[in-house]
Design a protein around this motif. Structure first.
Motif, PDB file in Angstrom:
ATOM      1  N   LYS A  11      52.217  33.840  27.565  1.00 59.67           N
ATOM      2  CA  LYS A  11      51.446  34.902  27.367  1.00 59.67           C
ATOM      3  C   LYS A  11      51.593  35.945  28.561  1.00 59.67           C
ATOM      4  N   MET A  52      50.124  38.881  30.604  1.00 58.57           N
ATOM      5  CA  MET A  52      48.942  39.446  30.965  1.00 58.57           C
ATOM      6  C   MET A  52      49.305  40.500  32.009  1.00 58.57           C
ATOM      7  N   TRP A  62      47.977  44.856  34.009  1.00 57.96           N
ATOM      8  CA  TRP A  62      47.048  45.704  34.323  1.00 57.96           C
ATOM      9  C   TRP A  62      47.937  46.818  34.696  1.00 57.96           C
ATOM     10  N   ASP A 117      50.663  41.581  26.351  1.00 59.76           N
ATOM     11  CA  ASP A 117      49.729  41.253  25.466  1.00 59.76           C
ATOM     12  C   ASP A 117      48.504  41.946  25.517  1.00 59.76           C
ATOM     13  N   TYR A 118      48.649  43.270  25.596  1.00 59.04           N
ATOM     14  CA  TYR A 118      47.402  43.884  25.730  1.00 59.04           C
ATOM     15  C   TYR A 118      46.242  43.758  24.880  1.00 59.04           C
ATOM     16  N   ASP A 148      45.255  41.021  23.750  1.00 59.69           N
ATOM     17  CA  ASP A 148      44.451  39.731  24.168  1.00 59.69           C
ATOM     18  C   ASP A 148      44.033  39.768  25.679  1.00 59.69           C
ATOM     19  N   ASN A 149      44.126  40.975  26.183  1.00 63.58           N
ATOM     20  CA  ASN A 149      43.597  41.066  27.595  1.00 63.58           C
ATOM     21  C   ASN A 149      42.195  41.848  27.653  1.00 63.58           C
ATOM     22  N   TYR A 209      40.455  41.399  30.393  1.00 65.42           N
ATOM     23  CA  TYR A 209      39.951  41.143  31.681  1.00 65.42           C
ATOM     24  C   TYR A 209      39.828  42.281  32.596  1.00 65.42           C
ATOM     25  N   ASN A 247      43.324  41.286  37.661  1.00 62.57           N
ATOM     26  CA  ASN A 247      44.060  39.913  37.473  1.00 62.57           C
ATOM     27  C   ASN A 247      43.284  38.980  38.176  1.00 62.57           C
ATOM     28  N   PHE A 263      40.869  37.682  35.333  1.00 65.75           N
ATOM     29  CA  PHE A 263      41.784  36.889  34.497  1.00 65.75           C
ATOM     30  C   PHE A 263      41.989  35.455  34.981  1.00 65.75           C
ATOM     31  N   GLY A 312      51.235  41.995  36.889  1.00 67.84           N
ATOM     32  CA  GLY A 312      50.552  40.953  36.044  1.00 67.84           C
ATOM     33  C   GLY A 312      51.417  39.569  35.926  1.00 67.84           C
TER      34      GLY A 312
END
Length: 284
Positions: A39, A41, A43, A51-52, A54-55, A57, A60, A63, A185
């Motif tokens: 996955k 993640m 920023w 996987d923007y 699903d992000n 948050y 970091n 998250f 990330g």
């Protein structure tokens, strides 16, 4: 690679040629491919990465704090801090006089380019130790949080760095440029996902396989970011018209090769195993 740089060959007696072009609309391996174990993640203020979708948050820290809350039991976090294992000196003290737990830590200030230590300022204090768990999570350094996730939830990760200068490129290692690069990330996975997805993984080697697969996923995603995705077009020579007719094309080949190596690599993946020549005359 220059457009229309042809390579010639014969297929069942027919004179053929092919050339490679960059794929201007490549599939996104993070969403258009199956079988990913990681996955990703990220920023960044200018780009939607990894996987923007699903992000949700804010950053970091948000998250990572949520990840540890969902996967590590409170008692494990409490015991870690009570044992004084935190890398920033975070610790719990019990005030017998006040009959309450206190969470203490070490802060570092940087006034005018210098640093000095403010010894054990009180962060929070409550009557119940359990009430301090969120504060512990907030106060723990990231490396401690990842340690707890690996130890208690079998979750492991690799950092993700982005270099942004006349295009973007991603790596799991630092680019060493303080102005145009930095960490954006993580890519992470867990034991259950690896054992379920990777047929060659078992309880002993799952971490080794996971790190290698996550590294591979980042390398493929970097090819997507840098435009190292190509298509192959084949044409057949029509002697009557003295012209070439397109016979087939296929797109979406990810490759970090260059020049002749790139052409041969994609041609083989496409199914052309015949010897390729630089000119028509060489084929005969």
């Amino acid at each position: 690679m220059a457009d229309k740089e042809y390579r010639y060959y014969k297929d069942n007696g027919k004179l053929m040629r092919l050339h490679i072009e960059q794929d201007d609309e490549p599939l996104d391996p993070r969403y258009d491919w199956d079988g990913q174990i990681g996955k990703m993640m990220c920023w960044h203020r200018d780009y939607r990465l990894g996987d923007y979708k699903d992000n949700d948050y804010n950053d970091n820290e948000d998250f990572l704090n949520n990840l540890i809350r969902e996967n590590v039991e409170e008692k494990s976090i409490i015991n870690y801090v009570k044992a004084k294992k935190a890398s920033n000196g975070l610790e719990l003290r019990y005030d017998r006089h006040e009959q309450m737990w206190q969470l203490w830590g070490t802060y570092y200030w940087f006034p005018l380019g210098t640093s000095r230590e403010a010894k054990f300022d009180v962060i929070e204090e409550y009557e119940s130790l359990d009430w301090l768990v969120d504060d512990m999570i907030e106060a723990l350094p990231q490396k401690d949080k990842w340690y707890l996730l690996e130890k208690h939830a079998n979750i492991i990760y690799l950092p993700l760095y982005l270099y942004d200068h006349s295009g973007i490129t991603m790596s799991t290692g630092s680019f060493g440029d303080r102005w145009d690069s930095g960490q954006v990330g993580y890519i992470y996975t867990d034991k259950k996902t690896v054992l379920k997805t990777c047929g060659n993984a078992n309880k002993r080697n799952w971490k080794k396989i996971a790190y290698a697969d996550m590294q591979g996923e980042v390398e493929v995603y970097d090819q997507y970011l840098t435009g190292e995705v190509y298509g192959v077009i084949t044409e057949e020579y029509n002697a009557e018209d003295d012209d070439w007719e397109e016979k087939d094309s296929c797109w979406g080949y990810f490759s970090d090769k260059w020049g002749d190596e790139l052409v041969k690599n994609i041609a083989l993946n496409f199914g052309v195993s015949e010897t390729l020549y630089d000119s028509v005359e060489a084929v005969a």
